[in-house]
Design a protein around this motif. Structure first.
Motif, mmCIF file in Angstrom:
data_model
loop_
_atom_site.group_PDB
_atom_site.id
_atom_site.type_symbol
_atom_site.label_atom_id
_atom_site.label_comp_id
_atom_site.label_asym_id
_atom_site.label_seq_id
_atom_site.Cartn_x
_atom_site.Cartn_y
_atom_site.Cartn_z
ATOM 1 N N GLU A 31 -7.973 -116.602 9.897
ATOM 2 C CA GLU A 31 -8.273 -117.675 8.954
ATOM 3 C C GLU A 31 -7.064 -118.574 8.737
ATOM 4 O OE1 GLU A 31 -10.134 -118.303 4.534
ATOM 5 O OE2 GLU A 31 -10.822 -116.653 5.792
ATOM 6 N N ALA A 32 -5.876 -117.979 8.633
ATOM 7 C CA ALA A 32 -4.657 -118.779 8.470
ATOM 8 C C ALA A 32 -4.482 -119.715 9.666
ATOM 9 C CB ALA A 32 -3.439 -117.868 8.314
ATOM 10 N N ALA A 33 -4.725 -119.206 10.871
ATOM 11 C CA ALA A 33 -4.579 -120.031 12.080
ATOM 12 C C ALA A 33 -5.510 -121.231 12.046
ATOM 13 C CB ALA A 33 -4.846 -119.195 13.325
ATOM 14 N N GLN A 34 -6.682 -121.060 11.464
ATOM 15 C CA GLN A 34 -7.636 -122.167 11.371
ATOM 16 C C GLN A 34 -7.174 -123.241 10.391
ATOM 17 O OE1 GLN A 34 -11.378 -120.350 10.328
ATOM 18 N NE2 GLN A 34 -11.506 -119.224 12.257
ATOM 19 N N LYS A 35 -6.356 -122.859 9.415
ATOM 20 C CA LYS A 35 -5.952 -123.786 8.365
ATOM 21 C C LYS A 35 -4.544 -124.360 8.561
ATOM 22 C CE LYS A 35 -8.833 -121.437 4.942
ATOM 23 N NZ LYS A 35 -9.978 -122.008 5.550
ATOM 24 N N ILE A 36 -3.730 -123.693 9.344
ATOM 25 C CA ILE A 36 -2.327 -124.092 9.564
ATOM 26 C C ILE A 36 -2.271 -125.332 10.448
ATOM 27 C CG2 ILE A 36 -0.230 -123.362 10.793
ATOM 28 C CD1 ILE A 36 -0.310 -121.771 8.320
ATOM 29 N N SER A 38 0.892 -126.506 11.814
ATOM 30 C CA SER A 38 1.956 -126.317 12.795
ATOM 31 C C SER A 38 1.434 -125.564 14.018
ATOM 32 C CB SER A 38 3.103 -125.519 12.172
ATOM 33 O OG SER A 38 3.945 -124.991 13.178
ATOM 34 N N PRO A 39 1.554 -126.154 15.215
ATOM 35 C CA PRO A 39 1.075 -125.474 16.429
ATOM 36 C C PRO A 39 1.759 -124.127 16.677
ATOM 37 C CG PRO A 39 1.504 -127.790 16.887
ATOM 38 C CD PRO A 39 2.027 -127.513 15.506
ATOM 39 N N ASP A 40 3.072 -124.047 16.439
ATOM 40 C CA ASP A 40 3.782 -122.781 16.665
ATOM 41 C C ASP A 40 3.315 -121.701 15.694
ATOM 42 O OD1 ASP A 40 5.243 -123.925 18.708
ATOM 43 O OD2 ASP A 40 7.015 -124.315 17.477
ATOM 44 N N THR A 41 3.142 -122.069 14.445
ATOM 45 C CA THR A 41 2.689 -121.108 13.438
ATOM 46 C C THR A 41 1.244 -120.704 13.711
ATOM 47 O OG1 THR A 41 4.193 -122.123 11.839
ATOM 48 C CG2 THR A 41 2.487 -120.679 10.958
ATOM 49 N N LYS A 42 0.431 -121.657 14.111
ATOM 50 C CA LYS A 42 -0.956 -121.372 14.470
ATOM 51 C C LYS A 42 -1.006 -120.352 15.611
ATOM 52 C CE LYS A 42 -3.836 -124.839 14.548
ATOM 53 N NZ LYS A 42 -4.884 -124.657 13.560
ATOM 54 N N THR A 43 -0.183 -120.569 16.639
ATOM 55 C CA THR A 43 -0.133 -119.648 17.775
ATOM 56 C C THR A 43 0.311 -118.258 17.336
ATOM 57 O OG1 THR A 43 0.290 -121.439 19.332
ATOM 58 C CG2 THR A 43 0.955 -119.229 20.025
ATOM 59 N N PHE A 44 1.338 -118.200 16.496
ATOM 60 C CA PHE A 44 1.813 -116.914 15.987
ATOM 61 C C PHE A 44 0.697 -116.187 15.240
ATOM 62 C CE2 PHE A 44 3.595 -114.278 12.622
ATOM 63 C CZ PHE A 44 4.393 -113.411 13.365
ATOM 64 N N LEU A 87 -8.701 -121.541 -1.325
ATOM 65 C CA LEU A 87 -8.506 -122.382 -2.499
ATOM 66 C C LEU A 87 -7.201 -123.163 -2.391
ATOM 67 C CD1 LEU A 87 -9.381 -123.298 -5.298
ATOM 68 C CD2 LEU A 87 -8.226 -121.289 -6.228
ATOM 69 N N LYS A 88 -6.108 -122.484 -2.024
ATOM 70 C CA LYS A 88 -4.822 -123.174 -1.897
ATOM 71 C C LYS A 88 -4.892 -124.264 -0.836
ATOM 72 C CE LYS A 88 -1.429 -119.988 -3.622
ATOM 73 N NZ LYS A 88 -0.079 -119.533 -3.412
ATOM 74 N N SER A 89 -5.568 -123.973 0.253
ATOM 75 C CA SER A 89 -5.702 -124.950 1.329
ATOM 76 C C SER A 89 -6.522 -126.146 0.858
ATOM 77 C CB SER A 89 -6.355 -124.291 2.542
ATOM 78 O OG SER A 89 -6.509 -125.209 3.581
ATOM 79 N N ALA A 90 -7.615 -125.866 0.145
ATOM 80 C CA ALA A 90 -8.482 -126.941 -0.342
ATOM 81 C C ALA A 90 -7.762 -127.827 -1.359
ATOM 82 C CB ALA A 90 -9.749 -126.350 -0.973
ATOM 83 N N LEU A 91 -6.834 -127.238 -2.089
ATOM 84 C CA LEU A 91 -6.093 -128.003 -3.092
ATOM 85 C C LEU A 91 -4.881 -128.708 -2.500
ATOM 86 C CD1 LEU A 91 -6.258 -125.509 -6.083
ATOM 87 C CD2 LEU A 91 -7.603 -127.594 -5.758
ATOM 88 N N GLY A 92 -4.729 -128.638 -1.196
ATOM 89 C CA GLY A 92 -3.655 -129.360 -0.533
ATOM 90 C C GLY A 92 -2.329 -128.637 -0.525
ATOM 91 N N GLY A 93 -2.352 -127.320 -0.585
ATOM 92 C CA GLY A 93 -1.112 -126.550 -0.601
ATOM 93 C C GLY A 93 -0.354 -126.583 0.713
ATOM 94 N N GLY A 94 -1.041 -126.895 1.786
ATOM 95 C CA GLY A 94 -0.390 -127.005 3.087
ATOM 96 C C GLY A 94 0.020 -125.674 3.676
ATOM 97 N N ASP A 95 0.769 -125.764 4.771
ATOM 98 C CA ASP A 95 1.177 -124.574 5.511
ATOM 99 C C ASP A 95 1.995 -123.609 4.656
ATOM 100 O OD1 ASP A 95 -0.104 -125.765 7.638
ATOM 101 O OD2 ASP A 95 1.684 -125.924 8.905
ATOM 102 N N HIS A 96 2.880 -124.137 3.824
ATOM 103 C CA HIS A 96 3.702 -123.267 2.988
ATOM 104 C C HIS A 96 2.832 -122.392 2.095
ATOM 105 C CE1 HIS A 96 6.199 -122.165 -0.516
ATOM 106 N NE2 HIS A 96 7.111 -121.940 0.434
ATOM 107 N N ALA A 97 1.863 -122.978 1.428
ATOM 108 C CA ALA A 97 0.989 -122.222 0.523
ATOM 109 C C ALA A 97 0.204 -121.154 1.281
ATOM 110 C CB ALA A 97 0.041 -123.168 -0.207
ATOM 111 N N ILE A 98 -0.233 -121.479 2.470
ATOM 112 C CA ILE A 98 -0.978 -120.510 3.281
ATOM 113 C C ILE A 98 -0.064 -119.354 3.667
ATOM 114 C CG2 ILE A 98 -2.154 -120.177 5.494
ATOM 115 C CD1 ILE A 98 -3.116 -123.149 5.142
ATOM 116 N N LEU A 99 1.166 -119.668 4.062
ATOM 117 C CA LEU A 99 2.097 -118.610 4.463
ATOM 118 C C LEU A 99 2.499 -117.732 3.286
ATOM 119 C CD1 LEU A 99 4.335 -120.411 7.109
ATOM 120 C CD2 LEU A 99 2.427 -118.824 7.478
ATOM 121 N N VAL A 100 2.507 -118.274 2.081
ATOM 122 C CA VAL A 100 2.771 -117.457 0.893
ATOM 123 C C VAL A 100 1.697 -116.377 0.767
ATOM 124 C CG1 VAL A 100 2.781 -117.484 -1.648
ATOM 125 C CG2 VAL A 100 4.094 -119.182 -0.372
#
Length: 152
Positions: A31-36, A38-44, A87-100
């Motif tokens: 799920e994180a990969a679908q929302k991230i 950054s290509p490198d982070t998505k791949t990871f 929820l964090k993604s929908a609220l615009g938290g971005g990659d940082h919020a997802i990684l948290v």
């Protein structure tokens, strides 16, 4: 650690807990990969999702060898964390919020693997759990670094 090896049912319970945990990780990383972005982070994240699926298979095989059927579900906590990620993604938290959220899940995974390793597991089971634990810790540390880089 005590000197007595766990009963087969206790070993199975421990393995089933790690199966649920690994399945949560598999779905969480996917799920994180679908929302991230950054290509490198998505791949990871995709690599980690595949690795956790492999962990599930290894652990399920051990449960079968011990004569039982493995659990085939994730945990409620995992589902709640993925909902929080949505929820964090929908609220615009971005990659940082997802990684948290991912790092928080990995914190739990590290703790659960360490807890499993405090038990006196059969040698073949311990070897697999130890290897997986090391990999989970490495993934946690990588996510931590990725998250910190985005906080700057």
């Amino acid at each position: 650690m005590n000197d007595t090896t766990l009963s087969p049912s206790d070993v199975i319970d421990t393995l089933n807990g790690l199966i649920e945990l690994s399945r949560d990780g598999q779905h969480g990383y996917e799920e994180a990969a679908q929302k991230i972005d950054s290509p490198d982070t998505k791949t990871f994240c995709l690599e980690q999702s595949r690795q956790r699926a492999h962990f599930v298979g290894e652990l399920q095989t051990l449960v079968h060898v011990l004569g039982d059927e493995p659990d085939n579900t994730g945990t409620l906590t995992g589902a709640l964390r993925r909902g929080w990620m949505d929820l964090k993604s929908a609220l615009g938290g971005g990659d940082h919020a997802i990684l948290v959220v991912v790092e928080s899940s990995e914190d739990q995974a590290v703790r659960e693997y360490q807890k499993a390793l405090t038990k006196t597991l059969p040698a073949d089971v311990r070897e697999i759990v130890q290897r997986q634990s090391y990999s989970v810790k490495q993934a946690h540390d990588t996510i931590h670094v990725m998250r910190d880089r985005l906080a700057i």
